[in-house]
Motif scaffolding. Structure first.
Motif, mmCIF file in Angstrom:
data_model
loop_
_atom_site.group_PDB
_atom_site.id
_atom_site.type_symbol
_atom_site.label_atom_id
_atom_site.label_comp_id
_atom_site.label_asym_id
_atom_site.label_seq_id
_atom_site.Cartn_x
_atom_site.Cartn_y
_atom_site.Cartn_z
ATOM 1 N N PRO A 215 70.948 -6.755 -7.796
ATOM 2 C CA PRO A 215 70.786 -5.709 -8.805
ATOM 3 C C PRO A 215 71.560 -5.973 -10.097
ATOM 4 N N ALA A 216 70.880 -5.721 -11.215
ATOM 5 C CA ALA A 216 71.502 -5.917 -12.530
ATOM 6 C C ALA A 216 72.705 -4.999 -12.710
ATOM 7 N N SER A 217 72.654 -3.820 -12.122
ATOM 8 C CA SER A 217 73.763 -2.877 -12.286
ATOM 9 C C SER A 217 75.057 -3.423 -11.693
ATOM 10 N N ILE A 218 74.952 -4.193 -10.603
ATOM 11 C CA ILE A 218 76.145 -4.771 -10.000
ATOM 12 C C ILE A 218 76.683 -5.904 -10.870
ATOM 13 N N LYS A 219 75.793 -6.707 -11.412
ATOM 14 C CA LYS A 219 76.238 -7.775 -12.327
ATOM 15 C C LYS A 219 76.930 -7.181 -13.547
ATOM 16 N N LYS B 97 74.769 -11.349 1.546
ATOM 17 C CA LYS B 97 73.397 -11.273 2.037
ATOM 18 C C LYS B 97 72.704 -9.988 1.594
ATOM 19 N N THR B 98 73.408 -8.862 1.648
ATOM 20 C CA THR B 98 72.794 -7.582 1.292
ATOM 21 C C THR B 98 72.404 -7.532 -0.177
ATOM 22 N N PHE B 99 73.286 -8.023 -1.063
ATOM 23 C CA PHE B 99 73.065 -7.873 -2.501
ATOM 24 C C PHE B 99 72.635 -9.159 -3.198
ATOM 25 N N SER B 100 72.454 -10.241 -2.441
ATOM 26 C CA SER B 100 72.037 -11.532 -3.011
ATOM 27 C C SER B 100 73.047 -12.067 -4.018
ATOM 28 N N PHE B 101 74.338 -11.920 -3.690
ATOM 29 C CA PHE B 101 75.406 -12.518 -4.486
ATOM 30 C C PHE B 101 76.278 -13.366 -3.565
ATOM 31 N N THR B 102 75.684 -14.391 -2.966
ATOM 32 C CA THR B 102 76.419 -15.180 -1.976
ATOM 33 C C THR B 102 77.594 -15.929 -2.604
ATOM 34 N N GLY B 103 77.507 -16.251 -3.893
ATOM 35 C CA GLY B 103 78.576 -16.998 -4.546
ATOM 36 C C GLY B 103 79.806 -16.180 -4.865
ATOM 37 N N ALA C 281 81.776 -2.393 -4.808
ATOM 38 C CA ALA C 281 82.023 -1.000 -4.408
ATOM 39 C C ALA C 281 80.911 -0.095 -4.932
ATOM 40 N N GLY C 282 80.519 -0.306 -6.179
ATOM 41 C CA GLY C 282 79.415 0.463 -6.728
ATOM 42 C C GLY C 282 78.103 0.158 -6.026
ATOM 43 N N GLY C 283 77.879 -1.115 -5.688
ATOM 44 C CA GLY C 283 76.655 -1.510 -5.013
ATOM 45 C C GLY C 283 76.496 -0.847 -3.658
ATOM 46 N N LEU C 284 77.593 -0.681 -2.933
ATOM 47 C CA LEU C 284 77.518 -0.071 -1.608
ATOM 48 C C LEU C 284 77.014 1.369 -1.666
#
Length: 415
Positions: free
Chosen positions: A68-72, A258-264, A300-303
């Motif tokens: 999600p763009a909001s998490i980035k 895995k959930t948010f596609s930010f493995t790095g 934290a926001g993504g959760l």
């Protein structure tokens, strides 16, 4: 009747005595040859082959598009606001509070953010810190087989014995009699991965309840790796900590990758009883201490994202699984059911090929697709049971999977 069943007894990987920690680590991850020579991981080898040949890499399990763009944007804002120094060793309070809220929202669990949650550098560090904190020479750690390679590596590093219970095709569910036989008085930890990598299996309540009962009987700690918790298709994920008698002996591990596609970003976490969490934190603080400060509050926001997000990521991934599975079937491979995760297994024996490892090394140049052989996730007996299986990752864009399917359709003629 279990497909491809040779036997279903539990195995213990004692192997030759290794004097150096790095040797035990390498042996546990199947990186040592019979002559003691050190190899590279199969992931590195196959990725290198994919890069050299321009193949579509369906080997490693990382998405090819961001979450999600909001998490980035939240991470960028945190960097701009100066959140660039050490986070607290147990993680920012904002993320620990969000993890607690997530566990209550989805599972009815109520971990204390102050004493029952720590943030780690990915789930990998959580697993390593847990096993190093709780096990050592003379102990046994029980896992299912196939197993994620880092399990074997860290068990080897700790000096414990790695015992396994086979997961058998086509459904990759454990035989409960074999599960009971695998527990001994020396079983210190039972480490489960649910949903399961590499098989894509999701364990039902019956299996999880039996694990809890056996852990109680033998006074073992349950460590559960649940990084694919939101990525199931049909069966509902049941955290083992929610079952009667489990919470007081269970450490639950998950991550944002895995959930948010930010493995790095490598943001993981662990929750459980305060005394066990404290033991793990004691080791973890001398591994990374802390990491990813600006990413922690972004996650934290993504959760807290809505149900539509969580339902959508599973539905999208199920569509991707189906695109790739159809391509594998058209290639003449036997596709085994995937109920969750990023992965689907295919049996090359349907094409008369019994050595999946040799085929995996040929595929990038042969048809321009890369996959991982399942035997690398096993000890000797398990490698024999799974010798014709390949793991394909479907966490890629639909056009990429469609192109991979088209290339796979040429497999029989190229062979």
């Amino acid at each position: 009747m279990h497909y491809g069943l040779q036997h279903n007894r539990a195995t213990r990987n004692r192997g030759p005595s290794m004097s150096a920690p790095w040797q035990r680590t390498a042996q546990g991850a199947n990186l040592l040859g019979a002559d003691g020579s050190l190899g590279v991981t199969i992931f590195e080898e196959i990725t290198n082959l994919a890069q050299q040949t321009g193949a579509i890499n369906l080997g490693q399990g990382f998405p090819d598009e961001d979450g999600p763009a909001s998490i980035k944007e939240a991470a960028r804002a945190a960097i701009a606001a100066g959140a660039n120094q050490y986070a607290p060793g147990k993680g920012t309070l904002e993320l620990r509070t969000a993890i607690a809220a997530h566990q209550e929202r989805f599972y009815g669990l109520l971990p204390d953010p102050e004493t029952e949650i720590i943030v780690t550098t990915g789930a990998t560090e959580a697993i390593a810190a847990t096993l190093l904190a709780l096990t050592g020479p003379g102990d046994e750690v029980l896992t299912f087989e196939p197993f994620y390679d880092s399990y074997g590596a860290v068990i080897g590093l700790s000096g414990a014995v790695h015992s396994t219970v086979p997961l058998l095709a086509p459904d990759f569910q454990p035989d409960l009699t074999a599960l009971e036989a695998a527990f001994t008085e020396r079983t210190k930890v039972v480490l489960i991965n649910n949903p399961h990598n590499p098989t894509g299996a999701v364990f039902p309540r019956e299996v999880l309840s039996r694990i809890v009962a056996l852990a109680e009987k033998f006074d073992a700690v349950i460590v559960t790796d649940e990084v694919y918790e939101h990525l199931t298709f049909g069966p509902k994920h049941i955290p083992i900590a929610t079952l009667p008698g489990a919470a007081e002996r269970t450490l639950t591990i998950s991550s944002a990758g895995k959930t948010f596609s930010f493995t790095g970003w490598k943001i993981g976490w662990l929750s459980g009883p305060a005394q066990l969490v404290a033991a793990v934190r004691t080791v973890k603080q001398f591994l990374s201490y802390s990491s990813g400060t600006p990413f922690q509050n972004a996650i934290a926001g993504g959760l807290g994202l809505g149900d539509d997000f969580y339902q959508g990521i599973a539905a999208d991934l199920a569509d991707k699984r189906d695109v790739l599975s159809n391509g594998l079937q058209k290639a003449g491979l036997k596709v085994l059911p995937s109920q969750g995760t990023y992965f689907v297994l295919a049996d090359t024996a349907a094409l008369g090929i019994t050595d999946a490892t040799a085929l995996a090394r040929r595929l990038p140049a042969l048809i321009g697709v890369a996959a991982i052989p399942v035997p690398v996730f096993c000890h000797a007996d398990g490698a024999e049971r799974t010798k014709s299986l390949l793991r394909f990752a479907y966490c890629k864009k639909i056009p990429v999977l469609e192109e991979a399917a088209a290339r796979l359709s040429t497999l029989q003629e190229r062979l």
